[in-house]
Enzyme design. Sequence first.
Site, PDB file in Angstrom:
ATOM      1  N   ASN A  53      32.750  57.558  52.675  1.00  0.00           N
ATOM      2  CA  ASN A  53      33.635  56.440  53.009  1.00  0.00           C
ATOM      3  C   ASN A  53      33.404  55.326  52.003  1.00  0.00           C
ATOM      4  OD1 ASN A  53      34.775  57.482  55.494  1.00  0.00           O
ATOM      5  ND2 ASN A  53      32.717  57.255  56.336  1.00  0.00           N
ATOM      6  N   GLY A  90      20.825  50.165  60.564  1.00  0.00           N
ATOM      7  CA  GLY A  90      19.371  50.147  60.670  1.00  0.00           C
ATOM      8  C   GLY A  90      18.735  51.516  60.734  1.00  0.00           C
ATOM      9  N   GLU A  91      17.413  51.524  60.629  1.00  0.00           N
ATOM     10  CA  GLU A  91      16.638  52.758  60.682  1.00  0.00           C
ATOM     11  C   GLU A  91      15.868  52.773  62.015  1.00  0.00           C
ATOM     12  OE1 GLU A  91      16.109  55.759  59.142  1.00  0.00           O
ATOM     13  OE2 GLU A  91      14.701  55.934  60.797  1.00  0.00           O
ATOM     14  N   CYS A 120      28.140  54.821  69.021  1.00  0.00           N
ATOM     15  CA  CYS A 120      27.227  54.709  67.887  1.00  0.00           C
ATOM     16  C   CYS A 120      26.540  53.341  67.985  1.00  0.00           C
ATOM     17  CB  CYS A 120      28.039  54.846  66.595  1.00  0.00           C
ATOM     18  SG  CYS A 120      27.035  54.725  65.121  1.00  0.00           S
ATOM     19  N   LEU A 135      20.292  63.718  55.049  1.00  0.00           N
ATOM     20  CA  LEU A 135      19.731  64.503  53.944  1.00  0.00           C
ATOM     21  C   LEU A 135      20.322  64.059  52.597  1.00  0.00           C
ATOM     22  CD1 LEU A 135      17.832  66.893  53.311  1.00  0.00           C
ATOM     23  CD2 LEU A 135      19.816  68.404  53.575  1.00  0.00           C
ATOM     24  N   HIS A 136      21.588  64.317  52.403  1.00  0.00           N
ATOM     25  CA  HIS A 136      22.382  63.814  51.267  1.00  0.00           C
ATOM     26  C   HIS A 136      22.013  64.340  49.887  1.00  0.00           C
ATOM     27  CE1 HIS A 136      23.990  61.371  54.356  1.00  0.00           C
ATOM     28  NE2 HIS A 136      22.989  60.530  54.404  1.00  0.00           N
ATOM     29  N   CYS A 141      19.917  52.749  50.758  1.00  0.00           N
ATOM     30  CA  CYS A 141      20.544  54.001  50.318  1.00  0.00           C
ATOM     31  C   CYS A 141      21.782  53.624  49.495  1.00  0.00           C
ATOM     32  CB  CYS A 141      20.932  54.860  51.517  1.00  0.00           C
ATOM     33  SG  CYS A 141      19.507  55.298  52.527  1.00  0.00           S
ATOM     34  N   CYS A 199      19.275  46.415  57.066  1.00  0.00           N
ATOM     35  CA  CYS A 199      18.488  47.630  56.879  1.00  0.00           C
ATOM     36  C   CYS A 199      17.597  47.466  55.653  1.00  0.00           C
ATOM     37  CB  CYS A 199      19.429  48.821  56.681  1.00  0.00           C
ATOM     38  SG  CYS A 199      18.603  50.425  56.802  1.00  0.00           S
ATOM     39  N   CYS A 222      31.169  55.841  59.155  1.00  0.00           N
ATOM     40  CA  CYS A 222      29.765  55.909  58.728  1.00  0.00           C
ATOM     41  C   CYS A 222      29.545  55.074  57.479  1.00  0.00           C
ATOM     42  CB  CYS A 222      29.371  57.334  58.355  1.00  0.00           C
ATOM     43  SG  CYS A 222      29.596  58.532  59.623  1.00  0.00           S
ATOM     44  N   CYS A 259      25.468  53.540  50.957  1.00  0.00           N
ATOM     45  CA  CYS A 259      25.677  52.951  52.280  1.00  0.00           C
ATOM     46  C   CYS A 259      25.911  51.446  52.174  1.00  0.00           C
ATOM     47  CB  CYS A 259      24.473  53.221  53.169  1.00  0.00           C
ATOM     48  SG  CYS A 259      24.636  52.523  54.832  1.00  0.00           S
ATOM     49  N   SER A 271      19.178  59.442  64.546  1.00  0.00           N
ATOM     50  CA  SER A 271      19.316  59.789  63.129  1.00  0.00           C
ATOM     51  C   SER A 271      18.322  58.999  62.289  1.00  0.00           C
ATOM     52  CB  SER A 271      20.744  59.477  62.666  1.00  0.00           C
ATOM     53  OG  SER A 271      20.889  59.793  61.297  1.00  0.00           O
ATOM     54  N   GLU A 314      26.951  45.787  65.003  1.00  0.00           N
ATOM     55  CA  GLU A 314      28.163  46.441  65.470  1.00  0.00           C
ATOM     56  C   GLU A 314      27.841  47.703  66.260  1.00  0.00           C
ATOM     57  OE1 GLU A 314      31.491  44.999  62.289  1.00  0.00           O
ATOM     58  OE2 GLU A 314      30.348  46.761  61.742  1.00  0.00           O
TER      59      GLU A 314
HETATM   60  N1  SAH Z   1      19.075  54.894  59.001  1.00  0.00           N
HETATM   61  C1  SAH Z   1      19.464  56.010  59.822  1.00  0.00           C
HETATM   62  C2  SAH Z   1      20.594  55.688  60.777  1.00  0.00           C
HETATM   63  C3  SAH Z   1      21.929  55.391  60.123  1.00  0.00           C
HETATM   64  S1  SAH Z   1      22.952  56.771  60.353  1.00  0.00           S
HETATM   65  C4  SAH Z   1      19.814  57.172  58.924  1.00  0.00           C
HETATM   66  O1  SAH Z   1      19.902  56.974  57.718  1.00  0.00           O
HETATM   67  O2  SAH Z   1      19.961  58.282  59.406  1.00  0.00           O
HETATM   68  C5  SAH Z   1      24.330  56.435  59.372  1.00  0.00           C
HETATM   69  C6  SAH Z   1      24.806  57.679  58.668  1.00  0.00           C
HETATM   70  O3  SAH Z   1      25.945  57.371  57.856  1.00  0.00           O
HETATM   71  C7  SAH Z   1      23.741  58.211  57.752  1.00  0.00           C
HETATM   72  O4  SAH Z   1      23.752  59.594  57.728  1.00  0.00           O
HETATM   73  C8  SAH Z   1      24.224  57.650  56.438  1.00  0.00           C
HETATM   74  O5  SAH Z   1      23.647  58.323  55.385  1.00  0.00           O
HETATM   75  C9  SAH Z   1      25.711  57.837  56.544  1.00  0.00           C
HETATM   76  N2  SAH Z   1      26.450  57.024  55.581  1.00  0.00           N
HETATM   77  C10 SAH Z   1      26.056  55.853  55.033  1.00  0.00           C
HETATM   78  N3  SAH Z   1      26.972  55.374  54.193  1.00  0.00           N
HETATM   79  C11 SAH Z   1      27.996  56.251  54.195  1.00  0.00           C
HETATM   80  C12 SAH Z   1      29.263  56.272  53.532  1.00  0.00           C
HETATM   81  N4  SAH Z   1      29.640  55.308  52.713  1.00  0.00           N
HETATM   82  N5  SAH Z   1      30.075  57.324  53.796  1.00  0.00           N
HETATM   83  C13 SAH Z   1      29.705  58.283  54.659  1.00  0.00           C
HETATM   84  N6  SAH Z   1      28.534  58.296  55.312  1.00  0.00           N
HETATM   85  C14 SAH Z   1      27.687  57.292  55.084  1.00  0.00           C
END
Ligand code: SAH
Length: 383
Positions: free
Chosen positions: A315, A184-185, A122, A239-240, A133, A129, A358, A136, A216, A109
């Site tokens: 989200n 993806g990463e 985006c 970061l998270h 995480c 992936c 996201c 996600c 990212s 997407e």
């Molecule tokens: N793999 C890379 C690129 C993906 S970026 C990375 O991790 O940076 C997608 C972003 O959305 C990341 O910052 C991810 O942590 C965030 N994200 C993933 N799931 C989410 C959710 N449920 N709510 C809000 N942000 C989320």
Amino acid sequence: MTQMMGESPIIVADGATDTRLNLVGLDQDELGAVLAPHGIEGFRLRQLWQWIYYRGATDFDQMTSLAKTVRATLADHFVVGRPEISTHQQSTDGTQKWLLRFPDGKEVESVHIPETDRGTLCVSSQVGCTLTCKFCHTGTQRWVRNVDAPEIVGQVMLARDAFGEWPAPDHDRALTNIVLMGMGEPLYNYDNVAKAMRIVMDGDGLGMSKRRITLSTAGVVPMIEQVGAELGVNLAISLHAVRDELRDELVPINRKYPLADLMQACRDYPGLSNARRITFEYVMLKGVNDSLADAKAMVELLKGIPAKINLIPFNPWPGSVFECSSNNAIRRFADYLSEENMSAPIRHARGQDIMAACGQLKSASEKLRASARRAAEAEVASA
Ligand code: SAH
């Protein structure tokens, strides 16, 4: 190159296999190599590049600066393709999402987010992936394959098509920024991402500035320096969590590359300055990472790094175990950071009604199709 040719996304109207090579996604050297046997070199090659990437031509007959006979030969051997659009949705807030299907049936997407001062695309870099995480949705799916350079460039070209921005206007563009924040990463697919970004940044073509591209990563530490040195794009870090113990759980790649190493790579990021900061994405999870103590630890952790912090309200998705922090908790967190002179805007979710926000990508479309299939099967069964 043979392999790359095989993977190029070629649109064929009747669904049959087209063996013509897609020129989109070849870099200048590769394009030169495939076109030289057809007498296209030097100035002509440059013209062709501009027709493809500046004017968005998809039909050789549009390329009127090339002789008619040359155009006919090109059409016999090549196409200027686009990924196939499987579905397209528009949110009530103007966000658009495209589900793209590549010739091998794999899908990703892309999302376009319009804002008053910019329009951001985006882009996805992998089908699925590997990172898992915990918060996600994409992370709950298995990794399928890398998205190749033509498919990454194709996502950008499709957006330009959608907005009719060939060539891109000087003002009020719908597409001004690109973020590699889709599925993806990107740093596990660096070669394709780098090649695609070089094509996207070429001043004779799509002409996207490196200042308007953000990559990212969840923290593939050994690749970070290369991104700055070779591409010079903006860096964002997912970061998270600001303690290893918690980050090990939420973002499992932290077990391999812990926070101290990640922060060092950030400090060393080439071209970093107060005008060019690293963005730290921080998803707000109720009772998990949203306390004042976390905010304090974050200030300590990021000390000395030119940083912007993006606080992202979580989200939710079906089956997720987390909840989004309360508005009060998010406010308190943001206020503390700004008292400490850290820029910490709260990123409001966009496109949630079409599962384009996201962390919501792809799975939903898979799910929707699965339920549509079940409904169709039920209908057949009851008929
Ligand atoms: N793999 C890379 C690129 C993906 S970026 C990375 O991790 O940076 C997608 C972003 O959305 C990341 O910052 C991810 O942590 C965030 N994200 C993933 N799931 C989410 C959710 N449920 N709510 C809000 N942000 C989320």
